[in-house]
Design a protein around this motif. Structure first.
Motif, PDB file in Angstrom:
ATOM      1  N   VAL A  11      -5.885 -15.565 -32.331  1.00 17.75           N
ATOM      2  CA  VAL A  11      -6.991 -14.779 -31.804  1.00 17.75           C
ATOM      3  C   VAL A  11      -6.504 -14.095 -30.523  1.00 17.75           C
ATOM      4  CG1 VAL A  11      -9.353 -14.845 -30.909  1.00 17.75           C
ATOM      5  CG2 VAL A  11      -8.651 -16.435 -32.719  1.00 17.75           C
ATOM      6  N   VAL A  12      -6.760 -12.809 -30.408  1.00 22.20           N
ATOM      7  CA  VAL A  12      -6.413 -12.093 -29.181  1.00 22.20           C
ATOM      8  C   VAL A  12      -7.713 -11.754 -28.451  1.00 22.20           C
ATOM      9  CG1 VAL A  12      -5.354 -10.021 -28.189  1.00 22.20           C
ATOM     10  CG2 VAL A  12      -4.326 -11.119 -30.196  1.00 22.20           C
ATOM     11  N   LEU A  13      -7.832 -12.283 -27.247  1.00 21.98           N
ATOM     12  CA  LEU A  13      -8.991 -11.931 -26.415  1.00 21.98           C
ATOM     13  C   LEU A  13      -8.578 -10.683 -25.626  1.00 21.98           C
ATOM     14  CD1 LEU A  13     -11.734 -12.427 -25.144  1.00 21.98           C
ATOM     15  CD2 LEU A  13     -10.702 -14.166 -23.697  1.00 21.98           C
ATOM     16  N   TYR A  14      -9.029  -9.542 -26.115  1.00 23.10           N
ATOM     17  CA  TYR A  14      -8.536  -8.264 -25.588  1.00 23.10           C
ATOM     18  C   TYR A  14      -9.423  -7.777 -24.442  1.00 23.10           C
ATOM     19  CZ  TYR A  14      -7.133  -3.385 -25.409  1.00 23.10           C
ATOM     20  OH  TYR A  14      -6.698  -2.156 -24.976  1.00 23.10           O
ATOM     21  N   ALA A  33     -12.756 -23.390 -25.835  1.00 18.32           N
ATOM     22  CA  ALA A  33     -13.454 -23.702 -27.095  1.00 18.32           C
ATOM     23  C   ALA A  33     -12.596 -23.314 -28.300  1.00 18.32           C
ATOM     24  CB  ALA A  33     -14.792 -22.966 -27.137  1.00 18.32           C
ATOM     25  N   LEU A  34     -11.929 -22.166 -28.220  1.00 17.58           N
ATOM     26  CA  LEU A  34     -11.071 -21.731 -29.333  1.00 17.58           C
ATOM     27  C   LEU A  34      -9.879 -22.677 -29.505  1.00 17.58           C
ATOM     28  CD1 LEU A  34     -11.048 -17.863 -28.685  1.00 17.58           C
ATOM     29  CD2 LEU A  34     -12.067 -19.029 -30.655  1.00 17.58           C
ATOM     30  N   LEU A  35      -9.263 -23.041 -28.390  1.00 20.10           N
ATOM     31  CA  LEU A  35      -8.100 -23.934 -28.449  1.00 20.10           C
ATOM     32  C   LEU A  35      -8.488 -25.306 -28.981  1.00 20.10           C
ATOM     33  CD1 LEU A  35      -6.501 -23.005 -25.010  1.00 20.10           C
ATOM     34  CD2 LEU A  35      -5.652 -22.353 -27.263  1.00 20.10           C
ATOM     35  N   ASP A  36      -9.641 -25.803 -28.557  1.00 19.18           N
ATOM     36  CA  ASP A  36     -10.086 -27.120 -29.010  1.00 19.18           C
ATOM     37  C   ASP A  36     -10.411 -27.141 -30.502  1.00 19.18           C
ATOM     38  OD1 ASP A  36      -9.702 -28.277 -26.553  1.00 19.18           O
ATOM     39  OD2 ASP A  36     -11.762 -27.997 -25.871  1.00 19.18           O
ATOM     40  N   LYS A  37     -10.556 -25.966 -31.091  1.00 18.61           N
ATOM     41  CA  LYS A  37     -10.785 -25.875 -32.544  1.00 18.61           C
ATOM     42  C   LYS A  37      -9.484 -25.602 -33.301  1.00 18.61           C
ATOM     43  CE  LYS A  37     -15.089 -26.520 -33.683  1.00 18.61           C
ATOM     44  NZ  LYS A  37     -15.451 -27.511 -34.714  1.00 18.61           N
ATOM     45  N   GLY A  38      -8.391 -25.445 -32.553  1.00 18.39           N
ATOM     46  CA  GLY A  38      -7.091 -25.288 -33.211  1.00 18.39           C
ATOM     47  C   GLY A  38      -6.547 -23.878 -33.263  1.00 18.39           C
ATOM     48  N   TYR A  39      -7.246 -22.913 -32.676  1.00 18.02           N
ATOM     49  CA  TYR A  39      -6.774 -21.524 -32.727  1.00 18.02           C
ATOM     50  C   TYR A  39      -5.750 -21.238 -31.629  1.00 18.02           C
ATOM     51  CZ  TYR A  39     -10.616 -20.660 -35.914  1.00 18.02           C
ATOM     52  OH  TYR A  39     -11.459 -20.721 -37.000  1.00 18.02           O
ATOM     53  N   ALA A  40      -4.681 -20.526 -31.996  1.00 18.45           N
ATOM     54  CA  ALA A  40      -3.755 -20.011 -30.986  1.00 18.45           C
ATOM     55  C   ALA A  40      -4.408 -18.745 -30.427  1.00 18.45           C
ATOM     56  CB  ALA A  40      -2.427 -19.674 -31.630  1.00 18.45           C
ATOM     57  N   ARG A  93     -21.324 -18.885 -30.045  1.00 14.87           N
ATOM     58  CA  ARG A  93     -21.402 -17.723 -30.952  1.00 14.87           C
ATOM     59  C   ARG A  93     -20.026 -17.100 -31.179  1.00 14.87           C
ATOM     60  NH1 ARG A  93     -25.539 -13.470 -29.465  1.00 14.87           N
ATOM     61  NH2 ARG A  93     -24.895 -12.639 -31.468  1.00 14.87           N
ATOM     62  N   VAL A  94     -19.205 -17.134 -30.140  1.00 16.04           N
ATOM     63  CA  VAL A  94     -17.836 -16.615 -30.323  1.00 16.04           C
ATOM     64  C   VAL A  94     -17.119 -17.445 -31.390  1.00 16.04           C
ATOM     65  CG1 VAL A  94     -15.563 -16.282 -29.246  1.00 16.04           C
ATOM     66  CG2 VAL A  94     -17.634 -15.652 -27.990  1.00 16.04           C
ATOM     67  N   LEU A  95     -17.264 -18.770 -31.274  1.00 13.98           N
ATOM     68  CA  LEU A  95     -16.616 -19.646 -32.270  1.00 13.98           C
ATOM     69  C   LEU A  95     -17.136 -19.369 -33.682  1.00 13.98           C
ATOM     70  CD1 LEU A  95     -16.191 -23.304 -30.951  1.00 13.98           C
ATOM     71  CD2 LEU A  95     -14.481 -21.833 -31.991  1.00 13.98           C
ATOM     72  N   GLU A  99     -14.788 -18.312 -36.726  1.00 15.72           N
ATOM     73  CA  GLU A  99     -14.761 -19.118 -37.960  1.00 15.72           C
ATOM     74  C   GLU A  99     -15.121 -18.250 -39.168  1.00 15.72           C
ATOM     75  OE1 GLU A  99     -13.234 -22.088 -37.334  1.00 15.72           O
ATOM     76  OE2 GLU A  99     -14.876 -23.514 -37.497  1.00 15.72           O
ATOM     77  N   SER A 100     -16.071 -17.376 -38.961  1.00 13.66           N
ATOM     78  CA  SER A 100     -16.483 -16.491 -40.047  1.00 13.66           C
ATOM     79  C   SER A 100     -15.339 -15.539 -40.432  1.00 13.66           C
ATOM     80  CB  SER A 100     -17.724 -15.717 -39.594  1.00 13.66           C
ATOM     81  OG  SER A 100     -17.940 -14.628 -40.413  1.00 13.66           O
ATOM     82  N   ALA A 101     -14.611 -15.049 -39.430  1.00 14.04           N
ATOM     83  CA  ALA A 101     -13.478 -14.151 -39.709  1.00 14.04           C
ATOM     84  C   ALA A 101     -12.350 -14.907 -40.414  1.00 14.04           C
ATOM     85  CB  ALA A 101     -12.969 -13.535 -38.412  1.00 14.04           C
ATOM     86  N   ARG A 102     -12.199 -16.183 -40.108  1.00 17.11           N
ATOM     87  CA  ARG A 102     -11.152 -16.988 -40.774  1.00 17.11           C
ATOM     88  C   ARG A 102     -11.476 -17.141 -42.252  1.00 17.11           C
ATOM     89  NH1 ARG A 102     -10.079 -22.790 -41.420  1.00 17.11           N
ATOM     90  NH2 ARG A 102     -11.925 -23.313 -40.206  1.00 17.11           N
ATOM     91  N   ASN A 103     -12.763 -17.147 -42.549  1.00 18.61           N
ATOM     92  CA  ASN A 103     -13.207 -17.113 -43.938  1.00 18.61           C
ATOM     93  C   ASN A 103     -12.653 -18.277 -44.778  1.00 18.61           C
ATOM     94  OD1 ASN A 103     -14.655 -16.030 -46.031  1.00 18.61           O
ATOM     95  ND2 ASN A 103     -13.055 -14.578 -46.640  1.00 18.61           N
TER      96      ASN A 103
END
Lengths: 284, 112
Positions: A11-14, A33-40, A93-95, A99-103
């Motif tokens: 995920v890129v936080l631009y 929150a993103l890191l704690d869910k496993g996203y780089a 909501r960001v998460l 998650e929805s984009a990860r599909n």
């Protein structure tokens, strides 16, 4: 438990041109929150957002100016780039958006698995093969140069640091272990003495922990057949395992799930043979 | 003008061996700095999967990695087949440093 080999979505936080920076507090909360869910995650101001090692897809999120979520394409066409506007969203909501984009694509997530495996410090390792002889779960092997290596991470028993206890050079680390030097802290002379003592303790137990366990299991089996008292036999096994767990800092679950005494005998022989062969070759 | 080193932050999310106050403090400090940086959920998990992104970190000209004990981090990269170059890598130990010191080390001489 075996790890998923799928790469997590990056995920890129631009916050560069065309996007407003998040306020500091929101930025750090969203990122954690993103890191704690496993996203780089990459926090990016300007510059290229696609990296040469990106895999399949990339998600760019940002507070895009006037809600104009840009359509982005990888110039080389290798990576699918998704974009999502997160204006006004909190971390929950960001998460949900991510998650929805990860599909539903597979990835490891914290809590579902623990990355527990030995890491060899080759500055210390002398290729003595004690770890290969000791491990009953085929975690270790040798490479084409007969040098010891970790070959089967997933075979390692979570929270079991037993092989690091038998390494005379304190060369085996488990980075998720609580104490040093097994967790990677620098090794000092007193550690070396302590580790030697642990090997001695293992020898005093009758060669190694596994052979001691085998003897005790056989003893328990014999008593069980004589006494026909399953509670007593189980009690004896538990007592034996508790003692070994304390001496070797080995989780009870690991000891309780060891193969049968017969299988252990075969494994010990196989591992010993492999270690001897590798040592003989490496000396030539 | 020299190029600022890349920064990589490890959250140690899979086992929590880094104290929360340190890793939360460091992430707040990095976010407040306005610097671009990479953050990964857990370097151990990436090493276990031999994630190619570790190679991208190892190949950087100059990189500072906020994680745990340097000996462990060095050999985790090696285990993944992408050894770090000691001369181009600085590892900041969040198991030993407090948040303020770790953040300062990551951002040191940032304006040079």
């Amino acid at each position: 438990m075996t790890a998923s080999q799928a790469y997590p979505l990056r995920v890129v936080l631009y916050e560069g041109e065309g996007a407003l920076p998040l306020d500091q507090g929101t930025r750090s909360v969203v990122l954690a929150a993103l890191l704690d869910k496993g996203y780089a995650t990459t926090v990016a101001g300007k510059g290229a957002i696609v990296r040469d090692n990106d895999v399949e897809r990339l998600l760019v999120i940002g507070s895009f100016t006037a809600g104009n979520t840009p359509g982005l394409k990888d110039a080389e066409g290798k990576i699918e780039i998704l974009t999502r506007d997160i204006t006004g969203m909190d971390e929950v909501r960001v998460l949900e958006t991510v998650e929805s984009a990860r599909n539903g694509r597979a990835m490891n997530q914290p809590g579902s698995w623990k990355p527990w495996f030995p890491v060899i410090d080759y500055d210390r390792c002398t290729n003595c093969m004690q770890c290969l002889s000791f491990c009953l779960f085929d975690v270790y092997g040798v490479d084409s140069d007969d040098k010891i290596q970790v070959q089967n991470n997933d075979n390692c028993k979570t929270n079991c640091p037993a092989c690091s206890r038998v390494c005379p050079e304190v060369a085996i680390m488990f980075p998720k272990y609580s104490g040093g030097p097994i967790n990677g802290e620098p090794v000092n002379n007193s550690d070396l003495e302590r580790e030697k003592m642990k090997v001695d303790i293992s020898s005093l137990l009758g060669g190694d922990i596994y052979s001691r366990l085998r003897e005790r299991s056989e003893g328990a089996k014999s008593r069980f057949s004589k006494e026909r008292d399953s509670d007593k036999a189980l009690g004896e096994r538990k007592k034996c395992l508790t003692k070994l767990a304390a001496q070797g800092d080995i989780p009870m679950e690991v000891l309780a799930s060891l193969p049968s005494p017969e299988e252990i005998a075969i494994k010990v022989e196989e591992a010993g043979r492999k270690a001897k062969e590798a040592l003989a070759k490496s000396k030539h | 003008m020299s190029k600022s080193p890349g920064i990589v932050y490890c959250r140690c999310a899979y086992a929590q061996v880094v104290a929360d106050e340190v890793k939360d403090g460091v992430i707040k400090g990095l976010c407040a700095s306005g610097r671009s940086f990479d953050a990964v959920s857990d370097l151990c998990e990436m090493s276990a999967r031999k994630d190619p992104r570790l190679g991208a970190i190892a190949r950087q000209d100059n990189v500072r990695i906020a994680a745990c004990h340097p000996r462990a981090v060095k050999w985790l990269f090696h285990a993944a087949g992408v050894p770090l170059d000691d001369a181009r890598t600085e590892i900041v130990n969040m198991r030993e440093e407090n948040a303020a010191t770790a953040t300062a080390k990551l951002l040191e001489d940032d304006d040079c």
